[in-house]
Scaffold this motif. Structure first.
Motif, PDB file in Angstrom:
ATOM      1  N   ASN A   1       0.815  -1.222   0.000  1.00 50.52           N
ATOM      2  CA  ASN A   1       0.000   0.000   0.000  1.00 50.52           C
ATOM      3  C   ASN A   1       0.844   1.266   0.000  1.00 50.52           C
ATOM      4  OD1 ASN A   1      -2.428  -1.369  -0.005  1.00 50.52           O
ATOM      5  ND2 ASN A   1      -2.524  -1.484   2.239  1.00 50.52           N
ATOM      6  N   LEU A   2       1.881   1.283  -0.780  1.00 52.41           N
ATOM      7  CA  LEU A   2       2.776   2.434  -0.846  1.00 52.41           C
ATOM      8  C   LEU A   2       3.210   2.585  -2.295  1.00 52.41           C
ATOM      9  CD1 LEU A   2       5.106   1.575   2.179  1.00 52.41           C
ATOM     10  CD2 LEU A   2       3.477   3.471   2.095  1.00 52.41           C
ATOM     11  N   ASP A   3       3.596   3.787  -2.665  1.00 54.65           N
ATOM     12  CA  ASP A   3       4.164   4.009  -3.988  1.00 54.65           C
ATOM     13  C   ASP A   3       5.514   3.289  -4.067  1.00 54.65           C
ATOM     14  OD1 ASP A   3       4.172   6.249  -6.454  1.00 54.65           O
ATOM     15  OD2 ASP A   3       6.146   5.609  -5.746  1.00 54.65           O
TER      16      ASP A   3
ATOM     17  N   ARG B   1       8.696   5.493  -4.836  1.00 53.52           N
ATOM     18  CA  ARG B   1       9.147   6.281  -3.694  1.00 53.52           C
ATOM     19  C   ARG B   1       9.804   5.388  -2.644  1.00 53.52           C
ATOM     20  NH1 ARG B   1       7.531  11.105  -1.672  1.00 53.52           N
ATOM     21  NH2 ARG B   1       5.513  11.178  -2.729  1.00 53.52           N
TER      22      ARG B   1
ATOM     23  N   GLN C   1       9.248  12.515   3.495  1.00 53.96           N
ATOM     24  CA  GLN C   1       8.232  12.443   2.442  1.00 53.96           C
ATOM     25  C   GLN C   1       7.469  11.127   2.520  1.00 53.96           C
ATOM     26  OE1 GLN C   1      10.337  13.190  -1.229  1.00 53.96           O
ATOM     27  NE2 GLN C   1      10.197  15.415  -0.980  1.00 53.96           N
ATOM     28  N   LEU C   2       8.149  10.078   2.967  1.00 56.68           N
ATOM     29  CA  LEU C   2       7.484   8.772   3.065  1.00 56.68           C
ATOM     30  C   LEU C   2       6.541   8.697   4.265  1.00 56.68           C
ATOM     31  CD1 LEU C   2       7.374   5.811   1.952  1.00 56.68           C
ATOM     32  CD2 LEU C   2       9.154   5.261   3.622  1.00 56.68           C
TER      33      LEU C   2
ATOM     34  N   GLU D   1       2.692   8.664   4.203  1.00 59.94           N
ATOM     35  CA  GLU D   1       2.110   7.516   3.495  1.00 59.94           C
ATOM     36  C   GLU D   1       2.007   6.277   4.368  1.00 59.94           C
ATOM     37  OE1 GLU D   1       3.317   6.357  -0.381  1.00 59.94           O
ATOM     38  OE2 GLU D   1       4.278   8.270  -0.784  1.00 59.94           O
ATOM     39  N   LEU D   2       2.756   6.257   5.464  1.00 63.00           N
ATOM     40  CA  LEU D   2       2.818   5.048   6.283  1.00 63.00           C
ATOM     41  C   LEU D   2       1.645   4.918   7.245  1.00 63.00           C
ATOM     42  CD1 LEU D   2       6.605   5.128   7.191  1.00 63.00           C
ATOM     43  CD2 LEU D   2       5.512   3.733   5.430  1.00 63.00           C
ATOM     44  N   GLN D   3       0.909   6.014   7.437  1.00 58.33           N
ATOM     45  CA  GLN D   3      -0.226   5.949   8.352  1.00 58.33           C
ATOM     46  C   GLN D   3      -1.263   4.955   7.835  1.00 58.33           C
ATOM     47  OE1 GLN D   3       0.402   7.776  10.921  1.00 58.33           O
ATOM     48  NE2 GLN D   3       2.088   8.875   9.973  1.00 58.33           N
TER      49      GLN D   3
ATOM     50  N   ALA E   1      -4.638   3.623   6.525  1.00 58.17           N
ATOM     51  CA  ALA E   1      -5.669   4.303   5.737  1.00 58.17           C
ATOM     52  C   ALA E   1      -6.795   4.754   6.660  1.00 58.17           C
ATOM     53  CB  ALA E   1      -6.209   3.371   4.662  1.00 58.17           C
TER      54      ALA E   1
END
Lengths: 153, 153, 153, 153
Positions: B16-18, B21, B130-131, B134-136, B138
């Protein structure tokens, strides 16, 4: 007296922490790192039908092993102590031992290695939690946000 | 395409991450870990009269090297992803690269290895920052507090 | 009974080694890794005029710490045991503990942390040397050159 | 120019090795360590019926990841260089990359992550083998047996 305690006693500068407590945390982290490495491997040697239920436990073991080893090394260094870095790494280790302890506990009644490893994780989590408040910079009222003066020089 | 990117592309389940990146963060962590190990050693080989001013930098290098390596390994695992553990370890790495980047920056005009290492630390700190959002998990509105469902199965 | 011993006892497949001896080697490696990490840091906190004579000791400490930790992890895994890999890593650890033990012994009368660390290195070197002959594949007459059958399955 | 190369160029004392070759070995070891960590995790996320055939590969990945990381750190330090220790650790890494490359190669046609990881292992094994002869003490005719003079001071 463990080697960790002997090494702390031989440190040639000040340490603003209780050396006995610190030694027991460092020893717990070494022990937990090894138990997690061993538990990941024991899981891999379980019977084929058990493996799918153990993949998450193996992953948590691997993270916990590496995070405990790194945290033990950070806590073994006192030259140029930075409370912010130490606190952040100790908080990561508290989370890792909790996550891995929970994973292993789920399998504790089926797999003795998970039961033993969960116990090592819980003991380490508790030791880290007792240490955490001592790591704050003296006089800090909020979260740690400034480097404390370098101790070693 | 780096090996980190190839390995992410070959991962057999969801992430669930780009992935682009994530690969660049993993590569930055590997690079930073090596630069910090090398900078600690380069400091040790400086002239005797320089050494006392470099002890804190060496210590920060050693912590940062180990924390970056561990964080890179945690970010390389996706089976049974736990946002709380990953976030905590990434936060520790942000602090470690900041602390070490600051230490190295103080010596950047005297020691080329400190200048290069400070740059590696800053790049890695920025990549990690920047990452982080995104780690939280959803839909989370507060700090990460619950394990997200296991992804790998 | 140490956790290393408990984890070996809980391993669900065969191990072609004396588990008591193996546990004591694994424990020695954990202890030695921590002592070496602590000794490197204690050296960094010695007085300025001592530092130049300690740079080699610090380097040897760092190598030995990392090699002992890695060797302990290799010896903690039994699934798919490969004698060649294990022997090669144990030989590297014997060399690392000897090199670091020699470096620390040179400073043992001036620095208590070097004296303690040298002792940890010697004990670990001896434990590894006693284990080494057991690691050879059964029936081998020359140097280890073939993988032994996988044990864990 | 990679950071490993920049850090070698900034090293303030002599290094008795070709710095370009050394940088490429260090970079290969970092890359291989990460690929092996990722391959172990990708194996864990394969379908249940695949898992039993992958346990040995996972174990070899974990050993290889840790041994490559440690070897990269040893090769990143030049202060007080000891040829015996470096040679022994490089030999262990050659064996680890061979063992892990072989394990991954067995699964390369079924699992893309094993194919990519096998390639990283082979490249690293080859880079290490090319470096190995350069690591012998100058003038040595037999196996490395004496420490060479400390370079950093």
């Amino acid at each position: 007296m463990t080697y960790a305690q002997q090494m702390l006693d031989a440190y040639p500068a000040e340490i603003n922490l209780d050396r006995g407590r610190l030694a027991s945390v460092i020893d717990a982290l070494s022990t937990c790192a090894q138990a997690c490495t061993a538990c990941a491997d024991a899981c891999l040697s379980e019977r084929a039908e058990e493996l799918p239920s153990l993949t998450r436990c193996i992953r948590d073991n691997l993270d916990c092993a590496e995070i405990c080893a790194t945290t033990g090394a950070v806590l073994s260094r006192h030259t140029g102590y930075d409370a912010r870095l130490t606190v952040a790494q100790v908080e990561a280790a508290i989370q890792a031992t909790r996550t891995c302890g929970d994973s292993c506990a789920e399998h504790a009644d089926r797999h003795e290695h998970c039961r033993v490893c969960a116990q090592a994780c819980r003991e380490t989590e508790n030791a880290l939690k007792q240490l955490l408040p001592e790591l704050q910079p003296a006089g800090a009222t909020g979260p740690p946000s400034k480097s404390v003066p370098q101790q070693g020089r």
